[in-house]
Design a protein around this motif. Sequence first.
Motif, PDB file in Angstrom:
ATOM      1  N   PHE A  52       0.841  -1.207   0.000  1.00  0.00           N
ATOM      2  CA  PHE A  52       0.000   0.000   0.000  1.00  0.00           C
ATOM      3  C   PHE A  52       0.873   1.253   0.000  1.00  0.00           C
ATOM      4  O   PHE A  52       0.606   2.206  -0.741  1.00  0.00           O
ATOM      5  N   SER A  53       1.900   1.239   0.824  1.00  0.00           N
ATOM      6  CA  SER A  53       2.815   2.383   0.884  1.00  0.00           C
ATOM      7  C   SER A  53       3.800   2.365  -0.274  1.00  0.00           C
ATOM      8  O   SER A  53       4.086   3.407  -0.884  1.00  0.00           O
ATOM      9  N   LYS A  56       2.283   3.583  -3.307  1.00  0.00           N
ATOM     10  CA  LYS A  56       1.667   4.897  -3.091  1.00  0.00           C
ATOM     11  C   LYS A  56       0.194   4.893  -3.507  1.00  0.00           C
ATOM     12  O   LYS A  56      -0.287   5.794  -4.201  1.00  0.00           O
ATOM     13  N   ASP A  58      -2.352   5.348  -1.714  1.00  0.00           N
ATOM     14  CA  ASP A  58      -3.120   6.456  -1.137  1.00  0.00           C
ATOM     15  C   ASP A  58      -3.111   7.665  -2.052  1.00  0.00           C
ATOM     16  O   ASP A  58      -4.113   8.382  -2.174  1.00  0.00           O
ATOM     17  N   SER A  59      -1.998   7.901  -2.744  1.00  0.00           N
ATOM     18  CA  SER A  59      -1.916   9.043  -3.661  1.00  0.00           C
ATOM     19  C   SER A  59      -2.797   8.840  -4.890  1.00  0.00           C
ATOM     20  O   SER A  59      -3.181   9.804  -5.554  1.00  0.00           O
ATOM     21  N   SER A  63      -8.631   3.833  -0.689  1.00  0.00           N
ATOM     22  CA  SER A  63      -8.766   3.831   0.767  1.00  0.00           C
ATOM     23  C   SER A  63      -7.918   2.709   1.363  1.00  0.00           C
ATOM     24  O   SER A  63      -7.932   1.580   0.877  1.00  0.00           O
ATOM     25  N   LYS A  64      -7.188   3.026   2.430  1.00  0.00           N
ATOM     26  CA  LYS A  64      -6.400   1.996   3.106  1.00  0.00           C
ATOM     27  C   LYS A  64      -7.313   0.937   3.708  1.00  0.00           C
ATOM     28  O   LYS A  64      -6.975  -0.245   3.770  1.00  0.00           O
ATOM     29  N   TYR A  67      -8.221  -1.508   0.973  1.00  0.00           N
ATOM     30  CA  TYR A  67      -7.106  -2.390   0.645  1.00  0.00           C
ATOM     31  C   TYR A  67      -6.908  -3.466   1.714  1.00  0.00           C
ATOM     32  O   TYR A  67      -6.744  -4.652   1.407  1.00  0.00           O
ATOM     33  N   ASP A  93     -13.368   0.860  -5.368  1.00  0.00           N
ATOM     34  CA  ASP A  93     -13.526   1.608  -4.113  1.00  0.00           C
ATOM     35  C   ASP A  93     -14.686   2.588  -4.239  1.00  0.00           C
ATOM     36  O   ASP A  93     -14.516   3.730  -4.650  1.00  0.00           O
TER      37      ASP A  93
END
Length: 249
Positions: A52-53, A56, A58-59, A63-64, A67, A93
């Motif tokens: 997830f990070s 990226k 989130d960019s 939504s975390k 995921y 999402d």
Amino acid sequence: MKKPVFKNIFKFTLAAGLFSGILFTAAVPTAGNKTKIVSLAENKLGARMALFSQLKLDSLGLSKDAYAYALAGLEKLEKEGKLANPDLLTIADFSLPSSKKRLFVIDLKKGEVLFNTLVSHGRNSGTAVATNFSNTPESFKSSLGFYVTGQTYKGEHGYSLRLAGEEQGINDNAMSRGIVMHSAKYVSEQIAKLQGYIGRSLGCPAIPEQVHRQIIEAIKDGTCLFLYSPDKSYMANSKMLMPTDTTIV
């Protein structure tokens, strides 16, 4: 000699009915009966969560919560032997408005976002944002939850993909309702810019004509599709979102 047993512990923190965090650890027996805590990168689910990070996401707007829940459901479907390819995950999402690119196709093994594009919701689920969901025939609403992709066919909307709903009482009428993935002219950035939202379907997750064949080819025949929304009813009734302990031998 008996093999050691490892337990993955999923710790879910829930607040106001919404997922707010997830922690993956593994308790590994060592010499002297001591326990070593394995880091995220040292177990498959942890590595998947770390994407997830790394990607990226989130960019990109994902939504975390969507995921993390998607990974939990994917793991259950994989354990049940329902997925031919558990390394591919598709998330729609619906916490995002339809003008946003809210469909994500992720290769978890390669660590790549294969596609990120628009996707429609049902006409009776809402206008710009999907807020109402149903498993009822002729409701013209989207059904949330986990699906396993099936075979392709050529129908009213051209090249399309069958979807099997895996959640009883939530989306298990998908086949009888004719809920499939197909292309639609009304799923376009031009229409989104013109009216603030894209067109809506009769409940199908319709995608843009320009990429529909590539996406369907990529995700067909036994991959996981998750239609997400922080809908209170879905969160309360889905059995796919429950935390579990996984034994790995």
